[in-house]
Design a protein around this motif. Structure first.
Motif, PDB file in Angstrom:
ATOM      1  N   ILE A 116       0.811  -1.231   0.000  1.00 16.86           N
ATOM      2  CA  ILE A 116       0.000   0.000   0.000  1.00 16.86           C
ATOM      3  C   ILE A 116       0.842   1.278   0.000  1.00 16.86           C
ATOM      4  CG2 ILE A 116      -1.526   1.363   1.483  1.00 16.86           C
ATOM      5  CD1 ILE A 116      -3.129  -1.193   1.933  1.00 16.86           C
ATOM      6  N   PRO A 117       1.900   1.402   0.824  1.00 13.74           N
ATOM      7  CA  PRO A 117       2.684   2.645   0.770  1.00 13.74           C
ATOM      8  C   PRO A 117       3.266   2.921  -0.615  1.00 13.74           C
ATOM      9  CG  PRO A 117       3.183   1.428   2.769  1.00 13.74           C
ATOM     10  CD  PRO A 117       2.354   0.521   1.913  1.00 13.74           C
ATOM     11  N   LEU A 118       3.613   1.871  -1.347  1.00 11.02           N
ATOM     12  CA  LEU A 118       4.146   2.050  -2.694  1.00 11.02           C
ATOM     13  C   LEU A 118       3.045   2.477  -3.660  1.00 11.02           C
ATOM     14  CD1 LEU A 118       6.465  -1.108  -2.845  1.00 11.02           C
ATOM     15  CD2 LEU A 118       7.111   1.251  -2.315  1.00 11.02           C
ATOM     16  N   GLN A 119       1.898   1.812  -3.556  1.00  6.93           N
ATOM     17  CA  GLN A 119       0.774   2.124  -4.438  1.00  6.93           C
ATOM     18  C   GLN A 119       0.189   3.499  -4.124  1.00  6.93           C
ATOM     19  OE1 GLN A 119       0.002   0.016  -6.796  1.00  6.93           O
ATOM     20  NE2 GLN A 119      -1.902   0.852  -7.641  1.00  6.93           N
ATOM     21  N   ALA A 120       0.255   3.903  -2.866  1.00  9.92           N
ATOM     22  CA  ALA A 120      -0.358   5.168  -2.442  1.00  9.92           C
ATOM     23  C   ALA A 120       0.282   6.373  -3.119  1.00  9.92           C
ATOM     24  CB  ALA A 120      -0.248   5.308  -0.921  1.00  9.92           C
ATOM     25  N   ARG A 121       1.514   6.240  -3.583  1.00  8.36           N
ATOM     26  CA  ARG A 121       2.198   7.349  -4.252  1.00  8.36           C
ATOM     27  C   ARG A 121       1.436   7.821  -5.483  1.00  8.36           C
ATOM     28  NH1 ARG A 121       7.565   7.327  -2.251  1.00  8.36           N
ATOM     29  NH2 ARG A 121       8.047   5.413  -1.109  1.00  8.36           N
ATOM     30  N   PRO A 125      -1.139  13.456  -3.574  1.00  9.15           N
ATOM     31  CA  PRO A 125      -0.409  14.486  -4.313  1.00  9.15           C
ATOM     32  C   PRO A 125       0.799  15.085  -3.592  1.00  9.15           C
ATOM     33  CG  PRO A 125      -2.410  15.401  -3.391  1.00  9.15           C
ATOM     34  CD  PRO A 125      -2.442  13.931  -3.090  1.00  9.15           C
ATOM     35  N   ILE A 126       1.114  14.635  -2.387  1.00 13.03           N
ATOM     36  CA  ILE A 126       2.292  15.125  -1.672  1.00 13.03           C
ATOM     37  C   ILE A 126       3.168  13.934  -1.309  1.00 13.03           C
ATOM     38  CG2 ILE A 126       1.118  17.161  -0.774  1.00 13.03           C
ATOM     39  CD1 ILE A 126       0.758  15.765   1.859  1.00 13.03           C
ATOM     40  N   PRO A 127       4.453  14.154  -1.020  1.00 13.75           N
ATOM     41  CA  PRO A 127       5.360  13.047  -0.705  1.00 13.75           C
ATOM     42  C   PRO A 127       4.844  12.165   0.431  1.00 13.75           C
ATOM     43  CG  PRO A 127       6.601  15.061  -1.047  1.00 13.75           C
ATOM     44  CD  PRO A 127       5.151  15.459  -1.038  1.00 13.75           C
ATOM     45  N   ILE A 128       4.978  10.860   0.282  1.00 15.34           N
ATOM     46  CA  ILE A 128       4.520   9.912   1.293  1.00 15.34           C
ATOM     47  C   ILE A 128       5.217  10.160   2.632  1.00 15.34           C
ATOM     48  CG2 ILE A 128       4.415   7.468   1.912  1.00 15.34           C
ATOM     49  CD1 ILE A 128       2.431   8.285  -0.202  1.00 15.34           C
ATOM     50  N   SER A 129       6.456  10.643   2.577  1.00 17.24           N
ATOM     51  CA  SER A 129       7.206  10.894   3.810  1.00 17.24           C
ATOM     52  C   SER A 129       6.583  11.995   4.655  1.00 17.24           C
ATOM     53  CB  SER A 129       8.656  11.258   3.476  1.00 17.24           C
ATOM     54  OG  SER A 129       8.700  12.435   2.675  1.00 17.24           O
ATOM     55  N   GLU A 130       5.686  12.801   4.048  1.00 14.25           N
ATOM     56  CA  GLU A 130       5.083  13.926   4.762  1.00 14.25           C
ATOM     57  C   GLU A 130       3.688  13.624   5.284  1.00 14.25           C
ATOM     58  OE1 GLU A 130       5.194  17.418   2.334  1.00 14.25           O
ATOM     59  OE2 GLU A 130       7.325  17.199   1.863  1.00 14.25           O
ATOM     60  N   VAL A 131       3.226  12.390   5.140  1.00 12.57           N
ATOM     61  CA  VAL A 131       1.884  12.032   5.608  1.00 12.57           C
ATOM     62  C   VAL A 131       1.935  10.799   6.493  1.00 12.57           C
ATOM     63  CG1 VAL A 131       0.785  12.999   3.549  1.00 12.57           C
ATOM     64  CG2 VAL A 131       1.363  10.553   3.615  1.00 12.57           C
ATOM     65  N   VAL A 132       0.887  10.637   7.277  1.00 13.83           N
ATOM     66  CA  VAL A 132       0.660   9.404   8.037  1.00 13.83           C
ATOM     67  C   VAL A 132      -0.429   8.635   7.305  1.00 13.83           C
ATOM     68  CG1 VAL A 132      -0.149   8.415  10.205  1.00 13.83           C
ATOM     69  CG2 VAL A 132       1.338  10.428  10.224  1.00 13.83           C
TER      70      VAL A 132
END
Length: 222
Positions: A116-121, A125-132
């Motif tokens: 999911i973290p890979l697909q969520a990209r 619309p913002i970097p995954i590192s900036e969201v929970v």
């Protein structure tokens, strides 16, 4: 970001606070566990915050009021209203969060957690590192269900057509250059996943506010 009712059942809490920090008020409600696992609303209170809004206006209390000040007002409201619980679920403002449904190959929960973290990209619309991120499996559709739906679509929804189904599928496959039935056979089972994301700095702010208000934060909910 999690199911508060499931949490209450799992942890066997006797009561919990629901806290909503809005653009012009703070709202708190208290639920208490009754017999047979039912919950009852036992107390609620609202603190209007219009007096804090300067001419420029707040974009939202959760963004603009310093952590310590926001925690102070929550503590005042809890004391004045006589709330008893020290465990809270806080709501995140919907305008700052992201919710969508993803369709993925049918995987078990461990595999989904990795994928999911890979697909969520592709969805956020913002970097995954900036969201929970949080997610919940809605349902898994079996291959037989997909094939049945595909056949119904190709034959106008008439499941009783027998040979006409095969003819319709074959004709469609021939038109696309595929072997008869190949497109249907290629359909794979899939999962529908509810994907939720919230800015990491916002989540961290709410965690800090709960700690300063002497509350145990059970979770955040959009």
């Amino acid at each position: 970001m999690f199911n508060p009712i499931e949490f209450l059942f799992q942890k066997r809490l006797t009561s919990v606070l629901g806290i909503d920090i809005g653009t012009s008020s703070i709202k708190i409600a208290e639920l208490r566990r009754e017999e047979a696992g039912k919950f009852r609303l036992v107390n609620y209170a609202i603190m209007e915050m219009h007096h804090l809004q300067e001419e420029g206006g707040f974009r939202g209390l959760s963004f603009d009021i310093p952590d310590a000040e926001l925690a102070k007002y929550i503590k005042i409201l809890i004391k004045e209203a006589g709330f008893n619980s020290e465990t809270a679920v806080m709501s995140l403002p919907v305008f700052s969060t992201f919710v969508t449904i993803m369709r993925m190959p049918a995987l078990n929960e461990k595999e989904l957690a990795g994928a999911i973290p890979l697909q969520a990209r592709e969805y956020i619309p913002i970097p995954i590192s900036e969201v929970v991120l949080d997610w919940k499996l809605i349902r898994t559709t079996k291959k037989s269900d997909l094939i049945r739906a595909e056949l119904a679509k190709r034959t106008g929804g008439d499941d009783a057509s027998g040979g006409n189904e095969a003819a319709g599928a074959s004709g469609a496959d021939e038109a696309s250059g595929k072997a008869p039935g190949a497109a249907i056979a290629a359909r794979k089972a899939e999962s529908e996943v509810l994907l939720m994301a919230a800015p990491r700095d916002m989540v961290q702010k709410y965690v800090r506010v709960a700690q300063m208000a002497n509350l145990t934060l059970a979770g955040l909910e959009i």
